[in-house]
Design an enzyme around this catalytic site. Structure first.
Site, PDB file in Angstrom:
ATOM      1  N   ALA A  61      47.244  48.417  30.139  1.00  0.00           N
ATOM      2  CA  ALA A  61      46.250  47.378  30.379  1.00  0.00           C
ATOM      3  C   ALA A  61      46.601  46.100  29.629  1.00  0.00           C
ATOM      4  O   ALA A  61      45.733  45.377  29.164  1.00  0.00           O
ATOM      5  CB  ALA A  61      44.871  47.875  29.940  1.00  0.00           C
ATOM      6  N   ARG A 109      46.627  36.592  38.763  1.00  0.00           N
ATOM      7  CA  ARG A 109      46.121  36.317  40.108  1.00  0.00           C
ATOM      8  C   ARG A 109      44.622  36.502  40.250  1.00  0.00           C
ATOM      9  O   ARG A 109      44.052  36.171  41.279  1.00  0.00           O
ATOM     10  CB  ARG A 109      46.876  37.192  41.119  1.00  0.00           C
ATOM     11  N   GLN A 150      50.916  45.656  22.926  1.00  0.00           N
ATOM     12  CA  GLN A 150      52.176  45.178  23.512  1.00  0.00           C
ATOM     13  C   GLN A 150      52.100  43.652  23.462  1.00  0.00           C
ATOM     14  O   GLN A 150      51.486  43.023  24.321  1.00  0.00           O
ATOM     15  CB  GLN A 150      52.325  45.666  24.956  1.00  0.00           C
ATOM     16  N   THR A 168      56.424  47.637  32.603  1.00  0.00           N
ATOM     17  CA  THR A 168      55.619  48.860  32.465  1.00  0.00           C
ATOM     18  C   THR A 168      56.319  49.919  31.609  1.00  0.00           C
ATOM     19  O   THR A 168      55.664  50.673  30.892  1.00  0.00           O
ATOM     20  CB  THR A 168      55.282  49.437  33.852  1.00  0.00           C
ATOM     21  N   ARG A 200       9.509  42.509  34.267  1.00  0.00           N
ATOM     22  CA  ARG A 200      10.522  42.012  33.341  1.00  0.00           C
ATOM     23  C   ARG A 200      10.626  42.935  32.137  1.00  0.00           C
ATOM     24  O   ARG A 200       9.912  43.917  32.019  1.00  0.00           O
ATOM     25  CB  ARG A 200      10.199  40.568  32.941  1.00  0.00           C
ATOM     26  N   SER A 205     -11.711  37.775  39.336  1.00  0.00           N
ATOM     27  CA  SER A 205     -10.631  36.959  39.898  1.00  0.00           C
ATOM     28  C   SER A 205     -10.487  35.650  39.143  1.00  0.00           C
ATOM     29  O   SER A 205     -11.473  35.069  38.690  1.00  0.00           O
ATOM     30  CB  SER A 205     -10.939  36.629  41.363  1.00  0.00           C
ATOM     31  N   ALA A 218     -15.697  35.714  37.695  1.00  0.00           N
ATOM     32  CA  ALA A 218     -14.643  34.975  38.382  1.00  0.00           C
ATOM     33  C   ALA A 218     -14.490  33.592  37.761  1.00  0.00           C
ATOM     34  O   ALA A 218     -15.475  32.927  37.445  1.00  0.00           O
ATOM     35  CB  ALA A 218     -14.973  34.849  39.865  1.00  0.00           C
TER      36      ALA A 218
HETATM   37  C1  UD1 Z   1      53.563  48.829  39.641  1.00  0.00           C
HETATM   38  C2  UD1 Z   1      54.799  49.666  39.915  1.00  0.00           C
HETATM   39  C3  UD1 Z   1      54.948  49.864  41.422  1.00  0.00           C
HETATM   40  C4  UD1 Z   1      53.698  50.512  41.981  1.00  0.00           C
HETATM   41  C5  UD1 Z   1      52.481  49.691  41.624  1.00  0.00           C
HETATM   42  C6  UD1 Z   1      51.247  50.443  42.042  1.00  0.00           C
HETATM   43  C7  UD1 Z   1      56.390  49.190  38.121  1.00  0.00           C
HETATM   44  C8  UD1 Z   1      57.606  48.448  37.735  1.00  0.00           C
HETATM   45  N1  UD1 Z   1      55.957  48.994  39.369  1.00  0.00           N
HETATM   46  O1  UD1 Z   1      53.788  47.541  40.197  1.00  0.00           O
HETATM   47  O2  UD1 Z   1      56.078  50.689  41.697  1.00  0.00           O
HETATM   48  O3  UD1 Z   1      53.811  50.651  43.387  1.00  0.00           O
HETATM   49  O4  UD1 Z   1      52.420  49.471  40.199  1.00  0.00           O
HETATM   50  O5  UD1 Z   1      50.095  49.796  41.602  1.00  0.00           O
HETATM   51  O6  UD1 Z   1      55.878  49.958  37.332  1.00  0.00           O
HETATM   52  N2  UD1 Z   1      51.420  46.231  32.357  1.00  0.00           N
HETATM   53  C9  UD1 Z   1      51.491  46.237  30.989  1.00  0.00           C
HETATM   54  N3  UD1 Z   1      52.551  45.627  30.368  1.00  0.00           N
HETATM   55  C10 UD1 Z   1      53.557  45.060  31.080  1.00  0.00           C
HETATM   56  C11 UD1 Z   1      53.493  45.057  32.484  1.00  0.00           C
HETATM   57  C12 UD1 Z   1      52.414  45.656  33.097  1.00  0.00           C
HETATM   58  O7  UD1 Z   1      50.597  46.754  30.315  1.00  0.00           O
HETATM   59  O8  UD1 Z   1      54.491  44.570  30.439  1.00  0.00           O
HETATM   60  C13 UD1 Z   1      50.262  46.868  33.011  1.00  0.00           C
HETATM   61  C14 UD1 Z   1      49.392  45.895  33.764  1.00  0.00           C
HETATM   62  O9  UD1 Z   1      48.351  45.402  32.939  1.00  0.00           O
HETATM   63  C15 UD1 Z   1      48.865  46.751  34.894  1.00  0.00           C
HETATM   64  C16 UD1 Z   1      49.949  47.779  35.120  1.00  0.00           C
HETATM   65  O10 UD1 Z   1      50.731  47.788  33.954  1.00  0.00           O
HETATM   66  O11 UD1 Z   1      47.680  47.447  34.524  1.00  0.00           O
HETATM   67  C17 UD1 Z   1      50.809  47.457  36.351  1.00  0.00           C
HETATM   68  O12 UD1 Z   1      51.452  46.234  36.219  1.00  0.00           O
HETATM   69  P1  UD1 Z   1      51.726  45.329  37.480  1.00  0.00           P
HETATM   70  O13 UD1 Z   1      52.510  44.159  37.040  1.00  0.00           O
HETATM   71  O14 UD1 Z   1      50.468  45.084  38.217  1.00  0.00           O
HETATM   72  O15 UD1 Z   1      52.695  46.288  38.357  1.00  0.00           O
HETATM   73  P2  UD1 Z   1      52.841  46.253  39.903  1.00  0.00           P
HETATM   74  O16 UD1 Z   1      53.612  45.068  40.300  1.00  0.00           O
HETATM   75  O17 UD1 Z   1      51.515  46.460  40.531  1.00  0.00           O
END
Ligand code: UD1
Ligand code: CA
Length: 451
Positions: free
Chosen positions: A9, A15, A72, A78, A331, A403, A421
């Site tokens: 997370a 976006r 992080q 990821t 309320r 009333s 009233a």
């Molecule tokens: C990722 C997967 C993709 C999969 C998709 C499904 C990878 C490289 N790709 O892509 O194969 O189909 O999810 O939803 O894993 N996050 C971190 N730190 C980071 C990067 C991301 O904590 O450095 C967290 C984000 O907050 C998020 C999750 O990891 O909760 C996924 O990251 P995101 O960049 O959305 O990956 P996708 O492009 O969706």
């Protein structure tokens, strides 16, 4: 086998175009991260580890100590994110369940199946996938001629043939911990300098393992959130699930497409929910009630056999057999005891109305304590605010408020008394007394035969 959960997370969620970290956006009235935590509930042996980065303090403050946190500081992908949990979990767990904080529709049951599949497999990694027509930017699952998984390719890096693959990576994994901690350090950097968790799949295959993938039947489970368009999509799916859950539990919902029930709500059997009704926060509705149409109930307790029509209830308590509406507003701190009736346009704030009390038309009751079987005439107002402070009103049992009475607080009306009233009551009225006028004056003591 000791299982720990890691939930990613740390991403910014650019976006979403929001001041709020992505995982704190509400879905079904609860933050996305709450749903991700529900999905692993009961499956793991210790508090889940949330990998946080963007908005870390806010996430921590919202979730609190039901989770542990790994920071992080820089979002390098990821794979790198999972590695941040190593100091907390090294030698504390031999199996790791890894999910994403922005995938709130993944079912607890699916993750249970994933763990089972992992247990029965010899591979150090087990993954999940869906088959469908909507790519949503997901990684594609590559298989060889025998149908064995060989790796995952990210959409951005895929060839046209790979883009045509209809099996997508969900991003819920189960790993052997010791294997994962070493393998994460072997992930090559992507052209953008990121470390993809998905790469551990092909690394396992290159070591000779057969990677199993749990193919989810319901592709909606994999809806991840990157934009507010996805948020609305997910909300629809969640509402459908919640409404179906309540219908199967014995609640009638006349039009599920136009009924919004948040995840923390509870509803008793044989209650009927009419269209355009919103039940929010931790609202509890009893049995045999009729709620709606056009009603909003926020964080309130509603007893059994209660009828509410076209009204708004906020932080209120309504006991059995109350009838209310249309167009009432309860309320914060409003308590309606058994059998109270509120007709059109009644507002009640921080007040208790005793059993059997009736308030039929156009009244405001604030900061008042009202006894049982009181009649509150049309247009009665507690003038509770003197411009500086709120003042209390007390009305005894079986009082008859005529009333259009103005009760200028602080003021007390004794049991069984009557106001005429149009009275403006500025002084306390003793029991069994008739008052009339502006300001109200005592006319006489009342006998039983007067009533
Ligand atoms: C990722 C997967 C993709 C999969 C998709 C499904 C990878 C490289 N790709 O892509 O194969 O189909 O999810 O939803 O894993 N996050 C971190 N730190 C980071 C990067 C991301 O904590 O450095 C967290 C984000 O907050 C998020 C999750 O990891 O909760 C996924 O990251 P995101 O960049 O959305 O990956 P996708 O492009 O969706
Ligand atoms: Ca995503």
């Amino acid at each position: 086998m000791t299982i720990a959960s890691i939930i990613l997370a740390a991403g910014e969620g650019t976006r979403m175009r929001s001041k709020l970290p992505k995982v704190l956006h509400p879905l079904g009235g609860k933050p996305l991260i709450w749903h991700a935590l529900q999905a692993v509930k009961g499956l793991v042996d210790r508090a889940p580890v949330l990998v946080v980065g963007h908005g870390a303090d806010q996430v921590r403050a919202t979730v609190g100590d039901i989770a542990e946190y790994a920071l992080q500081a820089e979002q390098l992908g990821t794979g790198h994110a999972v590695l941040m949990a190593q100091p907390l979990l090294q030698s504390k767990a031999d199996t790791l369940l890894v999910t994403f904080g922005d995938m709130p529709l993944l079912r607890n049951e699916s993750l249970r199946q994933l763990i089972d599949l992992h247990r029965s497999s010899k591979s150090p990694v087990t993954m999940t996938s869906i088959i469908g027509d909507e790519a949503r930017g997901f990684g594609r699952v590559m298989r060889d001629d025998q149908g064995n998984v060989v790796g995952i390719v990210e959409q951005a890096d895929a060839t046209p043939e790979q883009l045509a693959i209809r099996e997508y990576n969900v991003s819920a994994y189960c790993f052997d911990a010791a294997w994962l901690w070493t393998t994460l350090t072997r992930i090559p950097a992507s052209p953008k300098g990121e470390y993809y968790l998905t790469d551990v799949v092909s690394l396992a295959v290159s070591e000779g393992f057969r990677v199993a993938s749990l193919v989810l039947d319901d592709p909606e489970e994999a809806i991840g959130l990157n934009t507010r368009v996805h948020l609305a999509e997910a909300e629809k799916v969640l509402q459908k699930r919640i409404n179906e859950g309540w219908m199967l539990a014995g609640v009638t919902i006349i039009d599920p497409e136009r009924t919004y029930i948040e995840a923390g709500v509870h509803i008793g059997r044989d209650t009927v929910i009419l269209p355009n009704t919103y039940l929010r926060d931790d609202t509890v509705i009893g049995e045999d009630c009729q709620i709606g149409p056009d009603t909003t109930v926020i964080n309130s307790m509603v007893g059994n056999h209660v009828h509410v029509l076209a009204s708004v209830l906020e932080h209120a308590e309504v006991r059995d057999h109350v009838t209310m509406g249309p167009y009432c507003h309860l309320r914060k701190g409003a308590v309606l005891d058994e059998g109270v009736h509120l007709g059109n346009f009644g507002e009640v704030k921080a007040s208790y109305l005793g059993p059997g009390t009736r308030m039929g038309h156009f009244s405001y009751i604030g900061d008042a304590k009202i006894g049982k079987n009181v009649n509150i005439g049309a247009g009665t107002i507690t003038c509770n605010f003197d411009g500086e402070v709120k003042n209390p009103t007390e009305i005894g049992d079986e009082v008859f408020i005529g009333s259009d009475t103005m009760l200028v607080a602080p003021v007390k009306i004794g049991a069984r008394s009557i106001t005429g009233a149009g009275s403006v009551v500025t002084h306390d009225v003793p029991e069994d007394t008739l008052v009339i006028g502006v300001p109200a004056r005592i006319i006489r003591k009342l006998e039983r035969s007067d009533k």
